[in-house]
Write a protein that holds these residues in place. Structure first.
Motif, PDB file in Angstrom:
ATOM      1  N   ALA A 280       3.458  10.789  12.110  1.00 29.86           N
ATOM      2  CA  ALA A 280       4.049   9.495  12.454  1.00 29.86           C
ATOM      3  C   ALA A 280       4.547   8.842  11.183  1.00 29.86           C
ATOM      4  O   ALA A 280       3.989   9.038  10.095  1.00 29.86           O
ATOM      5  CB  ALA A 280       3.036   8.593  13.157  1.00 29.86           C
ATOM      6  N   VAL A 281       5.601   8.044  11.342  1.00 24.01           N
ATOM      7  CA  VAL A 281       6.165   7.280  10.230  1.00 24.01           C
ATOM      8  C   VAL A 281       5.884   5.808  10.494  1.00 24.01           C
ATOM      9  O   VAL A 281       6.298   5.267  11.529  1.00 24.01           O
ATOM     10  CB  VAL A 281       7.683   7.532  10.089  1.00 24.01           C
ATOM     11  CG1 VAL A 281       8.254   6.666   8.969  1.00 24.01           C
ATOM     12  CG2 VAL A 281       7.950   9.002   9.822  1.00 24.01           C
ATOM     13  N   VAL A 282       5.135   5.180   9.594  1.00 22.28           N
ATOM     14  CA  VAL A 282       4.741   3.776   9.728  1.00 22.28           C
ATOM     15  C   VAL A 282       5.737   2.936   8.932  1.00 22.28           C
ATOM     16  O   VAL A 282       5.936   3.161   7.723  1.00 22.28           O
ATOM     17  CB  VAL A 282       3.303   3.545   9.235  1.00 22.28           C
ATOM     18  CG1 VAL A 282       2.923   2.077   9.382  1.00 22.28           C
ATOM     19  CG2 VAL A 282       2.335   4.421  10.017  1.00 22.28           C
ATOM     20  N   VAL A 283       6.347   1.977   9.617  1.00 14.70           N
ATOM     21  CA  VAL A 283       7.304   1.063   8.989  1.00 14.70           C
ATOM     22  C   VAL A 283       6.568  -0.202   8.574  1.00 14.70           C
ATOM     23  O   VAL A 283       5.704  -0.702   9.313  1.00 14.70           O
ATOM     24  CB  VAL A 283       8.462   0.737   9.963  1.00 14.70           C
ATOM     25  CG1 VAL A 283       9.471  -0.189   9.305  1.00 14.70           C
ATOM     26  CG2 VAL A 283       9.133   2.019  10.427  1.00 14.70           C
ATOM     27  N   ASN A 284       6.886  -0.727   7.411  1.00 16.94           N
ATOM     28  CA  ASN A 284       6.255  -1.920   6.825  1.00 16.94           C
ATOM     29  C   ASN A 284       4.743  -1.711   6.685  1.00 16.94           C
ATOM     30  O   ASN A 284       3.936  -2.469   7.221  1.00 16.94           O
ATOM     31  CB  ASN A 284       6.527  -3.163   7.674  1.00 16.94           C
ATOM     32  CG  ASN A 284       7.996  -3.422   7.879  1.00 16.94           C
ATOM     33  OD1 ASN A 284       8.807  -3.154   7.009  1.00 16.94           O
ATOM     34  ND2 ASN A 284       8.345  -3.945   9.048  1.00 16.94           N
ATOM     35  N   PRO A 285       4.318  -0.652   5.983  1.00 16.49           N
ATOM     36  CA  PRO A 285       2.872  -0.406   5.853  1.00 16.49           C
ATOM     37  C   PRO A 285       2.190  -1.512   5.049  1.00 16.49           C
ATOM     38  O   PRO A 285       2.800  -2.170   4.204  1.00 16.49           O
ATOM     39  CB  PRO A 285       2.813   0.947   5.139  1.00 16.49           C
ATOM     40  CG  PRO A 285       4.088   1.010   4.369  1.00 16.49           C
ATOM     41  CD  PRO A 285       5.116   0.312   5.209  1.00 16.49           C
ATOM     42  N   VAL A 286       0.885  -1.704   5.336  1.00 17.66           N
ATOM     43  CA  VAL A 286       0.090  -2.730   4.657  1.00 17.66           C
ATOM     44  C   VAL A 286      -0.749  -2.044   3.598  1.00 17.66           C
ATOM     45  O   VAL A 286      -1.510  -1.115   3.892  1.00 17.66           O
ATOM     46  CB  VAL A 286      -0.795  -3.480   5.673  1.00 17.66           C
ATOM     47  CG1 VAL A 286      -1.681  -4.491   4.940  1.00 17.66           C
ATOM     48  CG2 VAL A 286       0.077  -4.187   6.705  1.00 17.66           C
ATOM     49  N   LYS A 287      -0.624  -2.510   2.375  1.00 13.42           N
ATOM     50  CA  LYS A 287      -1.392  -1.999   1.252  1.00 13.42           C
ATOM     51  C   LYS A 287      -2.189  -3.143   0.641  1.00 13.42           C
ATOM     52  O   LYS A 287      -1.618  -4.155   0.211  1.00 13.42           O
ATOM     53  CB  LYS A 287      -0.463  -1.388   0.187  1.00 13.42           C
ATOM     54  CG  LYS A 287       0.333  -0.181   0.666  1.00 13.42           C
ATOM     55  CD  LYS A 287      -0.570   1.009   0.955  1.00 13.42           C
ATOM     56  CE  LYS A 287       0.259   2.242   1.331  1.00 13.42           C
ATOM     57  NZ  LYS A 287      -0.597   3.390   1.658  1.00 13.42           N
ATOM     58  N   ASN A 288      -3.519  -2.986   0.664  1.00  9.05           N
ATOM     59  CA  ASN A 288      -4.411  -4.013   0.108  1.00  9.05           C
ATOM     60  C   ASN A 288      -4.167  -5.373   0.752  1.00  9.05           C
ATOM     61  O   ASN A 288      -4.183  -6.413   0.084  1.00  9.05           O
ATOM     62  CB  ASN A 288      -4.252  -4.102  -1.414  1.00  9.05           C
ATOM     63  CG  ASN A 288      -4.575  -2.796  -2.099  1.00  9.05           C
ATOM     64  OD1 ASN A 288      -5.488  -2.081  -1.676  1.00  9.05           O
ATOM     65  ND2 ASN A 288      -3.837  -2.466  -3.149  1.00  9.05           N
ATOM     66  N   VAL A 290      -1.401  -6.534   1.901  1.00  9.71           N
ATOM     67  CA  VAL A 290      -0.051  -7.061   1.687  1.00  9.71           C
ATOM     68  C   VAL A 290       0.934  -6.132   2.392  1.00  9.71           C
ATOM     69  O   VAL A 290       0.973  -4.932   2.091  1.00  9.71           O
ATOM     70  CB  VAL A 290       0.291  -7.162   0.193  1.00  9.71           C
ATOM     71  CG1 VAL A 290       1.705  -7.696   0.002  1.00  9.71           C
ATOM     72  CG2 VAL A 290      -0.721  -8.049  -0.523  1.00  9.71           C
ATOM     73  N   PRO A 291       1.743  -6.615   3.321  1.00  4.43           N
ATOM     74  CA  PRO A 291       2.719  -5.745   3.984  1.00  4.43           C
ATOM     75  C   PRO A 291       3.850  -5.368   3.041  1.00  4.43           C
ATOM     76  O   PRO A 291       4.420  -6.213   2.356  1.00  4.43           O
ATOM     77  CB  PRO A 291       3.213  -6.604   5.159  1.00  4.43           C
ATOM     78  CG  PRO A 291       2.969  -8.020   4.749  1.00  4.43           C
ATOM     79  CD  PRO A 291       1.746  -7.993   3.878  1.00  4.43           C
ATOM     80  N   GLN A 292       4.179  -4.084   3.003  1.00  5.91           N
ATOM     81  CA  GLN A 292       5.278  -3.573   2.172  1.00  5.91           C
ATOM     82  C   GLN A 292       6.541  -3.549   3.040  1.00  5.91           C
ATOM     83  O   GLN A 292       6.870  -2.537   3.669  1.00  5.91           O
ATOM     84  CB  GLN A 292       4.948  -2.170   1.652  1.00  5.91           C
ATOM     85  CG  GLN A 292       3.603  -2.058   0.970  1.00  5.91           C
ATOM     86  CD  GLN A 292       3.552  -2.882  -0.301  1.00  5.91           C
ATOM     87  OE1 GLN A 292       4.503  -2.880  -1.089  1.00  5.91           O
ATOM     88  NE2 GLN A 292       2.450  -3.579  -0.520  1.00  5.91           N
ATOM     89  N   LEU A 293       7.207  -4.673   3.109  1.00  5.53           N
ATOM     90  CA  LEU A 293       8.346  -4.817   4.003  1.00  5.53           C
ATOM     91  C   LEU A 293       9.483  -3.897   3.586  1.00  5.53           C
ATOM     92  O   LEU A 293       9.829  -3.813   2.402  1.00  5.53           O
ATOM     93  CB  LEU A 293       8.826  -6.272   4.024  1.00  5.53           C
ATOM     94  CG  LEU A 293       7.809  -7.313   4.506  1.00  5.53           C
ATOM     95  CD1 LEU A 293       8.406  -8.706   4.458  1.00  5.53           C
ATOM     96  CD2 LEU A 293       7.340  -6.985   5.921  1.00  5.53           C
ATOM     97  N   PRO A 309      -1.319  -5.713  11.467  1.00  6.12           N
ATOM     98  CA  PRO A 309      -0.265  -6.667  11.864  1.00  6.12           C
ATOM     99  C   PRO A 309       0.982  -6.489  11.007  1.00  6.12           C
ATOM    100  O   PRO A 309       0.906  -6.470   9.780  1.00  6.12           O
ATOM    101  CB  PRO A 309      -0.930  -8.032  11.647  1.00  6.12           C
ATOM    102  CG  PRO A 309      -2.396  -7.759  11.816  1.00  6.12           C
ATOM    103  CD  PRO A 309      -2.622  -6.389  11.251  1.00  6.12           C
ATOM    104  N   GLY A 310       2.122  -6.351  11.674  1.00  7.25           N
ATOM    105  CA  GLY A 310       3.393  -6.136  10.992  1.00  7.25           C
ATOM    106  C   GLY A 310       3.797  -4.682  10.927  1.00  7.25           C
ATOM    107  O   GLY A 310       4.979  -4.374  10.739  1.00  7.25           O
ATOM    108  N   GLU A 311       2.828  -3.765  11.073  1.00 11.54           N
ATOM    109  CA  GLU A 311       3.157  -2.350  11.055  1.00 11.54           C
ATOM    110  C   GLU A 311       3.647  -1.908  12.438  1.00 11.54           C
ATOM    111  O   GLU A 311       3.230  -2.450  13.461  1.00 11.54           O
ATOM    112  CB  GLU A 311       1.936  -1.512  10.660  1.00 11.54           C
ATOM    113  CG  GLU A 311       1.477  -1.711   9.240  1.00 11.54           C
ATOM    114  CD  GLU A 311       0.291  -0.833   8.894  1.00 11.54           C
ATOM    115  OE1 GLU A 311       0.035  -0.634   7.702  1.00 11.54           O
ATOM    116  OE2 GLU A 311      -0.388  -0.343   9.830  1.00 11.54           O
TER     117      GLU A 311
END
Length: 831
Positions: A280-288, A290-293, A309-311
């Motif tokens: 699967a490809v996750v869009v806007n992944p959250v790291k620590n 913080v979402p990586q938009l 949330p946001g992914e």
């Protein structure tokens, strides 16, 4: 109102006496005998005093004013002072009392209200008392007995709410107050909401409003909860949340979660599980946190995770691409990256061939999945090179497209598409103007266009790139190249001929026929309509290119041939009179079409040199005058000829009929003479037979009558015996039926009465059982002690009454049994 001079006041009774001199009303209590004076009158009573049992109370309106429990008297005449408009609640500490003049009992004597455990009374102060002010509300909590006060009004009964495990109460403060939470006092502002999570019974305070019961969400390994902060606060995990922030609560955080008042549940998030053959490809992944938009992250199995949330998943869960030996993936680079030892630039295209499995990285897009296309020698595809633009056809092999190639769609005119979808067996019918067509089906435009040329037909294909044409004779298969198109044959059709009626890809070579209507005019100006049918075929000696292209040199050979033949016929008929043409129409038309040879004979065919079309025969199907007068004259002449022929036939028939009639009449006369001779002979035989019959009749009549009478008597006797037997049998059957019906009726009555008796017995038993159970239940509910008290109550009451009257004994008698008191007294004295 009693007017007696002496009023006997029973115990626990009272009266109101009005002193007319002082206009003062006083109370007289029993037991007593009250003598009413002249200036006094009894204005109320006797009436029973108010009795308040234990744990009861009553409300008295306009109560007397007491000081230290004693009724206050305001003058020497004993007039009592009343608190007009006030109320007083009296309890069982003063169990029996009379109502003074002006006092009123409000309602009735009522039991004290018992406040059960986990309940409370919500009270409101209607006047100031102690530390409470009018309008204040407070709770009286149970278990206890509530002693009512005139200063307090009961608003409602408040019941405790049971907080079960995994539940909480959502409360709201009606006004600023102080609540107790976890054993601590917390100040609340008006409108503030909070949760009570402690299990057990919770009794809301007077200023607390229960909004709802909040149930906990159960978190599992496969389910998480997504929350959003309504306002900034610190959650149960001691994490500060800002307004609008979203986060997940999983099983690692807690097993159950009760949403706080500052939290809103967005929804339950199922776990995303990838097996070893998925990714699967996750869009806007959250790291620590913080979402990586705008970024994308590749996750491959075996792994399980919750989407933060946001992914979101791009294209959902995808299977690993497994490629067979004849499969490949066309890839395109989204951004510059290094593929092994190869540097890929954005937009580069390349292919991965099977057998293998492939998971694309985030910097690669899969354009399409390709498979080798197996092609027979009669099948093919159009392939276009996207770099050079060149289009070619590939046939007779299994072909895999290169990265720079793609399938090319060959567009055809709509008419050609329709003709390709028709059944080839209908091509001949189409040449004859038929409208039948097979059901159309969609054509794969990337496949090489093929057309099965029918037998004895030809198809012309033109290459627009090479500027040349080729002709294919049937039966054969035509395969179009990328730049080739079919030559569409647009022929005339219908009768009379109309142009562009027949559309066809193949040109039938014949033999066949075509029909046309030609209007001609004779030399005597008679206009005639001729319906002619021509047999034709193409004379193709060989299939060379020159000969093959010659048959397609005339686009509409049907229309041109019909026009040329019609011109010849009109020219020939114009030099003939109507009568001559009517007699020799076939010869005239054949000579006009085929011509006459040097020997004077009519030729057998006509050949058009332009396209090698040969007319081999002509059939005159009908000749009809166009002018109505000519048509009528022709019809009259025909009718006259028919009448002459009919009359001659009628005369011959009449002569033959008369001849046959004469022959039949002679045979009839002869037959009549023969019949009369035979009749005379038969009459002689008849007379002889009549004589013999008369003799037999005279001798046999007597014997016949005697035999008949004997037979009649025998039959009558037998019938009488049979009738008597049947009557006896019918009477027996009737008696048996009567006895059977009576017996059946009696048995049914006995069974009915037996059932009624059983029902009555059962009913009596049930009623007796019900009465016994009822009596037993009454006795059980009353109790033995109660029954014993009821039995002794009358005697005890009489004893208490005597004790109150200070009587040691008494005697009750009536006038029918007088008591001798004198003897009794003497006996007492003597003793």
């Amino acid at each position: 109102m009693s007017q007696a001079s002496v009023i006997r006041i029973s115990p626990f009774h009272y009266i109101h006496v009005l002193d007319n001199n002082s206009n003062v009303t006083r109370v007289e209590k029993g037991p007593a005998s009250f003598a009413v004076k002249d200036h006094e009158s009894v204005v109320f009573g006797p009436a029973q005093m108010i009795m308040i049992p234990p744990r009861h109370y009553c409300i008295v309106k306009n109560p007397v004013i007491k000081k230290d429990g004693v009724v206050s008297v305001i003058n020497e005449h004993g007039q009592v002072a009343l608190a007009q408009g006030d109320e007083e609640i009296r309890f069982d500490n003063d169990p029996v009392f009379p109502l003074y003049p002006g006092e009123q009992l409000y309602g009735k004597v009522s039991p004290l209200q018992v406040v059960a455990p986990n309940t409370a009374l919500r009270l409101r102060a209607v006047r100031d008392f102690d530390e409470h002010r009018a309008g204040n509300e407070f709770l009286f909590k149970g278990p206890a007995t509530y002693m009512p006060r005139v200063e307090v009004q009961v608003v409602e009964i408040v019941r405790a709410i049971i907080v079960l495990p995994n539940q909480a109460l959502r409360l709201r403060a009606r006004r600023a107050c102080t609540s107790t939470q976890n054993g601590k006092s917390v100040k609340r502002n008006a409108g503030e909401e909070w949760l009570v999570r402690e299990e057990g019974a919770y009794l809301p305070d007077v200023f607390e409003e229960v909004r709802e019961t909040v149930k906990a969400y159960t978190l599992t390994e496969k389910k998480a909860l997504q929350l959003e902060a309504i306002s900034s606060f610190v959650d149960e995990l001691k994490v500060k949340r800002n307004a609008g922030e979203r986060w997940l609560v999983t099983l690692q955080d807690k097993e159950t979660h009760i949403p706080d008042v500052n939290e809103r549940v967005i929804g339950e998030i199922p776990i995303t599980t990838l097996n070893s053959r998925q990714y699967a490809v996750v869009v806007n992944p959250v790291k620590n946190g913080v979402p990586q938009l705008g970024k994308r992250e590749l996750r491959t199995g075996e792994v399980s995770f919750f989407l933060r949330p946001g992914e979101r998943l791009e294209s959902g869960i995808q299977n690993v691409h497994v490629l067979d030996a004849d499969q490949a993936l066309l890839l395109r680079a989204r951004e510059a990256f290094t593929d092994g030892k190869t540097e890929r630039a954005p937009g580069d295209r390349w292919m991965i061939y099977g057998p293998t499995d492939y998971v694309p990285p985030v910097s690669v897009d899969i354009v399409e999945k390709r498979r080798g296309i197996p092609l027979d020698k009669n099948e093919g595809i159009y392939v276009r090179n996207v770099e050079t633009g060149q289009v070619r056809s590939v046939t007779g092999q299994t072909y895999m497209l290169d990265p720079s190639e793609q399938l090319w769609s060959k567009e055809l005119p709509a008419v050609v598409e329709d003709l390709l979808n028709k059944d080839v067996t209908l091509q001949k019918e189409a040449h004859r103007g038929g409208a039948a067509a097979a059901a159309s089906q969609a054509r794969d435009k990337t496949r090489v266009v093929t057309f099965r040329t029918p037998h004895n037909s030809a198809v012309q294909v033109f290459d627009f790139k090479a500027k040349k044409a080729r002709v294919v004779f049937g039966p054969d298969l035509v395969m179009l190249g990328p730049d080739e198109q079919f030559t569409l044959n647009s022929l005339s059709g219908d009768v009379p001929k109309r142009p562009h009626v027949i559309k066809s890809l193949s040109l039938l070579l014949g033999p066949d026929f075509m029909t046309d209507v030609v209007v001609v005019e004779t030399s005597d100006h008679a206009r005639l309509s001729l319906k002619l049918s021509y047999n034709w075929n193409f004379e193709v000696e060989d299939q060379s290119a020159a000969v093959a292209s010659k048959i397609f040199s005339v686009p509409d050979f049907v229309g041109d041939a019909c026009k040329a033949l019609a011109s010849r016929v009109r020219g020939a008929v114009a030099s003939q009179t109507f009568d001559d043409f009517h007699k020799y129409s076939a010869r005239i038309i054949r000579e006009a079409v085929f011509g006459v040879g040097e020997d004077g004979a009519v030729r057998n065919k006509l050949v058009f040199s332009n396209n090698s079309l040969a007319i081999t025969n002509i059939d005159i199907q009908s000749v009809e005058p166009v002018d109505s007068r000519t048509r009528d004259a022709l019809q009259k002449s025909v009718q006259l000829a028919i009448e002459i022929t009919t009359k001659s036939q009628e005369a011959a028939a009449r002569h033959e009929a008369e001849r046959r009639e004469q022959q039949a009449r002679g045979r009839l006369e002869r037959q009549k003479i023969d019949d009369e001779a035979k009749a005379e002979k038969s009459r002689t035989i008849l007379l002889q037979l009549q004589a013999q019959s008369a003799a037999v009749e005279s001798t046999g009549q007597a014997s016949a009558e005697a035999t008949a009478r004997a037979e009649s008597s025998y039959i009558e006797g037998a019938a009488a015996v049979e009738l008597a037997t049947l009557s006896a049998e019918a009477e027996r059957i009737r008696k048996e039926m009567t006895i059977g019906l009576r017996k059946t009726r009696q048995e049914k009555e006995i069974a009915h009465k037996t059932r009624l008796n059983l029902m009555e017995v059962s009913k009596a038993k049930e009623l007796a059982k019900i009465d016994a159970d009822k009596f037993k239940a009454i006795v059980g509910s009353i109790g033995v002690a109660t029954l014993e008290g009821m039995a002794k109550s009358e005697a005890e009451a009489q004893a208490e009454l005597l004790a109150s009257l200070n009587l040691s004994s008494y005697l009750v008698t009536d006038g029918s049994n007088p008591v001798n008191l004198f003897d009794t007294a003497q006996g007492l004295i003597g003793q």
